[in-house]
Design a protein around this motif. Sequence first.
Motif, PDB file in Angstrom:
ATOM      1  N   UNK A  62     -17.569  -3.423  11.129  1.00 26.51           N
ATOM      2  CA  UNK A  62     -16.692  -4.346  10.415  1.00 26.51           C
ATOM      3  C   UNK A  62     -16.822  -4.190   8.901  1.00 26.51           C
ATOM      4  N   UNK A  63     -18.026  -3.891   8.440  1.00 28.18           N
ATOM      5  CA  UNK A  63     -18.227  -3.743   6.996  1.00 28.18           C
ATOM      6  C   UNK A  63     -17.448  -2.545   6.460  1.00 28.18           C
ATOM      7  N   UNK A  64     -17.474  -1.427   7.202  1.00 31.31           N
ATOM      8  CA  UNK A  64     -16.701  -0.269   6.749  1.00 31.31           C
ATOM      9  C   UNK A  64     -15.203  -0.582   6.746  1.00 31.31           C
ATOM     10  N   UNK A  65     -14.766  -1.406   7.696  1.00 31.97           N
ATOM     11  CA  UNK A  65     -13.357  -1.810   7.718  1.00 31.97           C
ATOM     12  C   UNK A  65     -12.997  -2.649   6.503  1.00 31.97           C
ATOM     13  N   UNK A  66     -13.888  -3.559   6.146  1.00 29.27           N
ATOM     14  CA  UNK A  66     -13.665  -4.404   4.979  1.00 29.27           C
ATOM     15  C   UNK A  66     -13.454  -3.545   3.731  1.00 29.27           C
ATOM     16  N   UNK A  67     -14.271  -2.524   3.586  1.00 29.47           N
ATOM     17  CA  UNK A  67     -14.204  -1.650   2.410  1.00 29.47           C
ATOM     18  C   UNK A  67     -12.905  -0.839   2.415  1.00 29.47           C
ATOM     19  N   UNK A  68     -12.545  -0.271   3.578  1.00 25.75           N
ATOM     20  CA  UNK A  68     -11.335   0.548   3.661  1.00 25.75           C
ATOM     21  C   UNK A  68     -10.068  -0.296   3.522  1.00 25.75           C
ATOM     22  N   UNK A  69     -10.083  -1.506   4.077  1.00 25.50           N
ATOM     23  CA  UNK A  69      -8.910  -2.375   3.959  1.00 25.50           C
ATOM     24  C   UNK A  69      -8.566  -2.658   2.504  1.00 25.50           C
ATOM     25  N   UNK A  70      -9.578  -2.795   1.692  1.00 25.36           N
ATOM     26  CA  UNK A  70      -9.366  -3.001   0.258  1.00 25.36           C
ATOM     27  C   UNK A  70      -8.573  -1.831  -0.328  1.00 25.36           C
ATOM     28  N   UNK A  71      -8.951  -0.607   0.051  1.00 25.30           N
ATOM     29  CA  UNK A  71      -8.290   0.586  -0.486  1.00 25.30           C
ATOM     30  C   UNK A  71      -6.825   0.640  -0.081  1.00 25.30           C
ATOM     31  N   UNK A  72      -6.517   0.226   1.153  1.00 20.56           N
ATOM     32  CA  UNK A  72      -5.135   0.259   1.614  1.00 20.56           C
ATOM     33  C   UNK A  72      -4.235  -0.620   0.745  1.00 20.56           C
ATOM     34  N   UNK A  73      -4.644  -1.855   0.559  1.00 22.60           N
ATOM     35  CA  UNK A  73      -3.819  -2.765  -0.235  1.00 22.60           C
ATOM     36  C   UNK A  73      -3.796  -2.349  -1.708  1.00 22.60           C
ATOM     37  N   UNK A  74      -4.937  -1.874  -2.199  1.00 24.99           N
ATOM     38  CA  UNK A  74      -5.012  -1.455  -3.606  1.00 24.99           C
ATOM     39  C   UNK A  74      -4.039  -0.322  -3.904  1.00 24.99           C
ATOM     40  N   UNK A  75      -3.744   0.501  -2.892  1.00 25.70           N
ATOM     41  CA  UNK A  75      -2.808   1.613  -3.070  1.00 25.70           C
ATOM     42  C   UNK A  75      -1.412   1.135  -3.459  1.00 25.70           C
ATOM     43  N   UNK A  76      -1.076  -0.122  -3.152  1.00 30.70           N
ATOM     44  CA  UNK A  76       0.256  -0.644  -3.426  1.00 30.70           C
ATOM     45  C   UNK A  76       0.375  -1.369  -4.761  1.00 30.70           C
ATOM     46  N   UNK A  77      -0.719  -1.471  -5.487  1.00 31.59           N
ATOM     47  CA  UNK A  77      -0.650  -2.104  -6.810  1.00 31.59           C
ATOM     48  C   UNK A  77       0.301  -1.345  -7.730  1.00 31.59           C
ATOM     49  N   UNK A  78       0.354  -0.015  -7.565  1.00 30.89           N
ATOM     50  CA  UNK A  78       1.222   0.822  -8.393  1.00 30.89           C
ATOM     51  C   UNK A  78       2.680   0.407  -8.239  1.00 30.89           C
ATOM     52  N   UNK A  79       3.054  -0.024  -7.041  1.00 24.20           N
ATOM     53  CA  UNK A  79       4.432  -0.424  -6.757  1.00 24.20           C
ATOM     54  C   UNK A  79       4.852  -1.627  -7.597  1.00 24.20           C
ATOM     55  N   UNK A  80       3.884  -2.512  -7.871  1.00 19.82           N
ATOM     56  CA  UNK A  80       4.159  -3.728  -8.639  1.00 19.82           C
ATOM     57  C   UNK A  80       3.772  -3.592 -10.110  1.00 19.82           C
ATOM     58  N   UNK A  81       3.492  -2.341 -10.531  1.00 16.51           N
ATOM     59  CA  UNK A  81       3.069  -2.068 -11.902  1.00 16.51           C
ATOM     60  C   UNK A  81       1.798  -2.864 -12.268  1.00 16.51           C
ATOM     61  N   UNK A  82       0.927  -3.039 -11.270  1.00 18.05           N
ATOM     62  CA  UNK A  82      -0.349  -3.733 -11.474  1.00 18.05           C
ATOM     63  C   UNK A  82      -1.523  -2.770 -11.358  1.00 18.05           C
ATOM     64  N   UNK A  83      -1.203  -1.467 -11.453  1.00 18.30           N
ATOM     65  CA  UNK A  83      -2.234  -0.442 -11.341  1.00 18.30           C
ATOM     66  C   UNK A  83      -2.950  -0.276 -12.679  1.00 18.30           C
ATOM     67  N   UNK A  84      -3.590  -1.366 -13.094  1.00 23.11           N
ATOM     68  CA  UNK A  84      -4.324  -1.367 -14.360  1.00 23.11           C
ATOM     69  C   UNK A  84      -5.565  -2.244 -14.203  1.00 23.11           C
ATOM     70  N   UNK A  85      -6.338  -2.356 -15.270  1.00 22.02           N
ATOM     71  CA  UNK A  85      -7.607  -3.083 -15.178  1.00 22.02           C
ATOM     72  C   UNK A  85      -7.403  -4.553 -14.790  1.00 22.02           C
ATOM     73  N   UNK A  86      -6.401  -5.201 -15.373  1.00 19.75           N
ATOM     74  CA  UNK A  86      -6.153  -6.616 -15.078  1.00 19.75           C
ATOM     75  C   UNK A  86      -5.691  -6.802 -13.635  1.00 19.75           C
TER      76      UNK A  86
END
Length: 475
Positions: free
Chosen positions: A358-382
């Motif tokens: 479950x811990x490895x899933x928690x870590x990977x799930x973060x990466x999946x959603x983080x990949x979509x920040x670029x779509x909302x122009x939120x791919x920055x430090x803030x």
Amino acid sequence: MFEEVVGTINALLWGRGQLLIYILLFAGIWFSYKLNAIQIRHFSHMFTLLKSSSKAEKGQVSSFQALCTGLSARVGTGNLAGVAVAISLGGSGAIFWMWVIAILGMATGFAESVLGQVYKIKNNQGEFRGGPAYYIQLGLNKPWLAVTFAVCLFLGYGFSFSAMQTNTITDALRFAFDIPELYSGIVITLLAGSIILGGLKSIARFAERVVPVMGILFVSVAVVITLINLSAVPAMIKEILLSAFGLQEAGAGAMGAAIKNGIQRGLYSNEAGAGSVPHASGSASPVPNHPVTQGYIQMLGVFLDTIVLCSCTAVIILLADINISGEMEGIRLTQTAMTAHLAAGGVYFVAAAITLFAFTSVVANFAYAESNLHLFKLDNKVGRGLYTALYLLMMLWGATATLKEVWSLADMALGLMTLVNIFAIVQLTPTVIALNKDYHAQRAKGMEPTFDDTVTRVQGQCTAGVWSNNRCLVK
């Protein structure tokens, strides 16, 4: 009010109408037919590609790291708690339908992972990112649908799934060691934060080191238990098949429960068609440098997750001399079964396994959603900082939430994502077929396949600077 809304949506998607079950079966059959049963005909080719999967363009994620990241998300509570839920609600026959959806899902997983590769983008740090939101936007030119998928993804992988995984870990640790859920939840959240703050490369390195080891250990224990109970294996297989087709006392009702729970939990475990794994696929720099390479690699992930690991959990439960109540049971049922095999040590083993899974899933799930920040122009430090804080807070909430609350929210998010993704990949079938033909045509000539976007036509357009000639022809 919130529970009513979630319940209504789940009833439509997973309930009496069983809409998603039919959609997923259609997608699996559709791509198995369109790709000429690729998961069976080219089964060995998946393993052949593993030989070069650790290579990658400098500074990028390798195919093997992407596979391990995908397995990190796949291999979690679905393999231990999810299988137990399927058996407790659907009987042993649910396992058969898990296998069916996995075999069909391998073709679906191939298609979505190929699309994740061909329509990938580069973020502001020069790293590859991909996923359904990008192939919906670039391949279908439907920005509104891309945003819809991304919102569902954030609701699921960005928030509820992390809460659900944390919930399962804390429940297992409470049962095994009597550790209060809040305390273990805080520790898990801090550990996850230390990894995800390093970004996708840090997550991929973590997955590459941990996933193979934990998978091999779990399979080894299941094999030992099977050998010890070898005389009971034929009866177990017979029970699975009879229950799967309603040939036992309960009849058609049992068959319906087996199909529903087997497919539902099978999907949750291997995620084929849900649109999650294309994010791992899109992050890779594959060798050979062709989108189909990553399609095969991630198709292997579906096989390893469900046919191998879920079957191991099923064997552990079904070979144990325990009572399966028919009420919803999660990780406790798996722990009880393991205790029947290994005495008191079984509880500790499952607690350790579920914590790692479950811990490895928690870590990977973060990466999946983080990949979509670029779509909302939120791919920055803030943007990344805000998302990280919300993600970790949801983990803490999940530590003390009830099982029903967490699973219901996860089912809704997964269902909505799947609806959008299946619609998209079916629309993009011509691109998947064209890329697959191009890959095998080059192999037939003795060449190492490479993708040339001026030769192989795809729907929509690719991102400039990602593939050979910096553009794709519009079909």
